[in-house]
Design an enzyme around this catalytic site. Sequence first.
Site, PDB file in Angstrom:
ATOM      1  N   HIS A 232      -9.340  -0.229   2.495  1.00  0.00           N
ATOM      2  CA  HIS A 232      -9.151  -2.345   2.003  1.00  0.00           C
ATOM      3  C   HIS A 232      -8.963  -2.746   3.317  1.00  0.00           C
ATOM      4  O   HIS A 232      -7.983  -2.068   4.451  1.00  0.00           O
ATOM      5  CB  HIS A 232      -8.003  -2.100   1.484  1.00  0.00           C
ATOM      6  CG  HIS A 232      -7.594  -1.925   0.252  1.00  0.00           C
ATOM      7  ND1 HIS A 232      -6.622  -0.969  -0.565  1.00  0.00           N
ATOM      8  CD2 HIS A 232      -8.510  -2.417  -0.968  1.00  0.00           C
ATOM      9  CE1 HIS A 232      -7.266  -0.229  -1.883  1.00  0.00           C
ATOM     10  NE2 HIS A 232      -7.495  -1.514  -2.365  1.00  0.00           N
TER      11      HIS A 232
ATOM     12  N   GLN B  47       1.124  -1.326   0.073  1.00  0.00           N
ATOM     13  CA  GLN B  47       0.104   0.206   0.074  1.00  0.00           C
ATOM     14  C   GLN B  47       0.988   1.590  -0.042  1.00  0.00           C
ATOM     15  O   GLN B  47       0.860   2.300  -0.101  1.00  0.00           O
ATOM     16  CB  GLN B  47      -0.624  -0.474   1.008  1.00  0.00           C
ATOM     17  CG  GLN B  47      -1.837   0.900   1.495  1.00  0.00           C
ATOM     18  CD  GLN B  47      -2.986   0.384  -0.376  1.00  0.00           C
ATOM     19  OE1 GLN B  47      -2.959  -1.263  -0.557  1.00  0.00           O
ATOM     20  NE2 GLN B  47      -3.811   0.803  -1.293  1.00  0.00           N
TER      21      GLN B  47
ATOM     22  N   HIS C   2     -52.252  20.202  -8.101  1.00  0.00           N
ATOM     23  CA  HIS C   2     -51.853  19.020  -8.139  1.00  0.00           C
ATOM     24  C   HIS C   2     -52.937  17.066  -7.986  1.00  0.00           C
ATOM     25  O   HIS C   2     -52.971  17.125  -9.067  1.00  0.00           O
ATOM     26  CB  HIS C   2     -51.003  18.128  -7.324  1.00  0.00           C
ATOM     27  CG  HIS C   2     -49.838  18.527  -7.319  1.00  0.00           C
ATOM     28  ND1 HIS C   2     -49.507  19.524  -7.661  1.00  0.00           N
ATOM     29  CD2 HIS C   2     -48.448  17.944  -7.554  1.00  0.00           C
ATOM     30  CE1 HIS C   2     -47.656  19.821  -7.879  1.00  0.00           C
ATOM     31  NE2 HIS C   2     -47.252  18.716  -7.381  1.00  0.00           N
TER      32      HIS C   2
END
Lengths: 430, 430
Positions: A328, A259, A420
């Site tokens: 990870h 890493q 509506h």
Amino acid sequence: MAVTLRSADPDFETRFTAFLATKREVSADVEAVVRDIIARVRAGGDKALIDYTLRFDKADLGSLGIAVSRADIEAAYAAADPETVEALKFARDRIRSHHQRQLPKDDRYTDPLGVELGSRWTAVEAVGLYVPGGTASYPSSVLMNAVPAKVAGVERIVMVVPASGGIISPLVLVAADLAGVSEIYRIGGAQAVAALAYGTETIRPVAKIVGPGNAYVAAAKRQVFGTVGIDMIAGPSEVLVIADGKNDPDWIAADLLAQAEHDASAQSILITDNAAFAAAVEAAVQRQLATLPRAETAAASWRDFGAVILVGDLEDALPLADRIAAEHLELAVDDPEAYLARLRNAGSVFLGRHTPEAIGDYVAGSNHVLPTARSARFSSGLSVLDFVKRMSLLKLGPDQLRQLAPAAIALATAEGLDAHGRSVSIRLNM
Amino acid sequence: MAVTLRSADPDFETRFTAFLATKREVSADVEAVVRDIIARVRAGGDKALIDYTLRFDKADLGSLGIAVSRADIEAAYAAADPETVEALKFARDRIRSHHQRQLPKDDRYTDPLGVELGSRWTAVEAVGLYVPGGTASYPSSVLMNAVPAKVAGVERIVMVVPASGGIISPLVLVAADLAGVSEIYRIGGAQAVAALAYGTETIRPVAKIVGPGNAYVAAAKRQVFGTVGIDMIAGPSEVLVIADGKNDPDWIAADLLAQAEHDASAQSILITDNAAFAAAVEAAVQRQLATLPRAETAAASWRDFGAVILVGDLEDALPLADRIAAEHLELAVDDPEAYLARLRNAGSVFLGRHTPEAIGDYVAGSNHVLPTARSARFSSGLSVLDFVKRMSLLKLGPDQLRQLAPAAIALATAEGLDAHGRSVSIRLNM
């Protein structure tokens, strides 16, 4: 040497909280420069791309061409090491198999009232894939970004990659071809992002842009967001290894260094319940650094951002891991499944002593584009879902409308949205 | 009167492209103000929230309290119209049923080489829900944001809503309680977003923030993105109606006005193949406007952003609809399924003549938080997927590692990442 935190220490919570808040990247303020580049590409099209590429990449696209040709790709195959090409094919096939399982299913059903509802997934029509130049130009990343798009059914996968001095890594071109990339352009930086978002004479615009890049690319992606979709903004990579004292210190040290070699801002963290083991890992790290080509980078990362956290009981690592929410996470323990069951936040989990994270970077089939900087608390790694979108579907007949109408009209009225309510009632002669 | 475009006109493509590019919102430059507010809330905590709320909302949280109490919620139930509360429960149940179908399934499998792969979904641990104050404080939106989070399994659903003059709409509090919101705070604006992202003495931070808001809220969400997740940035609402000449012009006019009444920046578009029908719809719009409480808003939206597009054949509407990528798409035709099959881009599709969009706003069960401003080309409406995230899983034994190792090491070597290769080879004594 990395910093050591001990969970038994009275100031552990304070130190751990500060550790979590550590910024590993200085975000350069490139907003204004990027804004200008985008405006110039929108106004100038291909000519602006050619000008910027000459200036930033020292490549003359006027003679090379903006687009990579089929002959260029064939030349890349010829130049590439055959064994590596085979490895790319092996990886491509495994990535494809895994991602095919991620294709979402349409859903269509009728509820007890007779209302038809549903979800229908369709692929994003065109996707841009940014690939960095130079040493960060990884063919594996081309596969990881392009294969899921292909599996999703994206018709145009458009790759951009800067050609410093006219050169693009042959393996990057090969990986693109193997993954099913449909167009490749020799451009990079904010100008490439602008071209993908707005189009030029040569490049038709896309609907979404993915892939990692430097501060200019990241700023450009943020600025064009809305006009197109973007993926997450990737930060420096990181690994958290939870390991008991029964591991070979050399194996764990190798994982921490894998890493750390990415970037001086990368981060490797070990949590263990065994102080002697931790010391052995630290010694192995120092020993292995001596023979590592990227030792300088890895040593800086380990020194500046690496950490060893000593806990009383290894199960105490789990709540810490959820707070770290690592990109990870390796579980190098006897019963990794028991640990996994109690975990909530991580990008990718590597179970057991024989699953080094690097396998996931290349050939496992799972994706290596994963949430960094604690964003696994709220986001996921790249997948087919990033290249599809869902329409919701609704279908009523007169009877269904009649049954749903009273509640709909009551709510529309309560919200002061009379039109509506009327759009419902007018269909019922109410 | 709305603008009319005719697909047969020679300049149609130019005019349609310009129409697509129309900006309906002026984005106020509030970046610096918001940056300052966030910094002050991070430094000052509760005290900064109390100060800002006194200044912006004219409410004294020092006496009212930052948190809404159980007694406040009981008082809201007592103050609410019982029929509306029942309508909210009806909507909540339907939304819950629909969204339960969206829960993703974990996947775990072993491939032919014996490699174990998988995906495991977990809920985001804590979500903040922003609810605007004033006339845009819609109880239906509280349900649409909170119910999917609850279905996903989010443990803390934290709502913030400004209390102008100390007042919060009782229906908003009732909707929150019905939806399973776990904490409610009387704060709004950028200060509320900052409190959710970074926490204060009273408010623990969340991992993701969703919900609509004004320019300050939108800017604050952008600025805290990374520290927390955010949902999409919602633009003004829009509807596209594809209608043949067999529709009742009054029904279609009602649908166009239902969208237009939201906001002067809202957009209603009609595509039809029948010019006489289009004229009848326009006449009906004008007639209905006369009796509409929000006529001023609706008329401005229809005049400034409304459009009627006349096509030669109604099937020509489909590629235009994909380019418009409307938030809401009504298919008011005999065979809407045939049209749907050929469509790619829309947030939500309303099939047939008896499915007005407003039903989807309230009680259909599908979500009304949908991609606006053409972003349905690359994104989807709010769903359970916005409140979960996926860990990818990988598990190898020695045999699997041995089989994958050569390709992994070849690719690591090609990318110049020797420590990656070593983390694999060291486990095989290679």
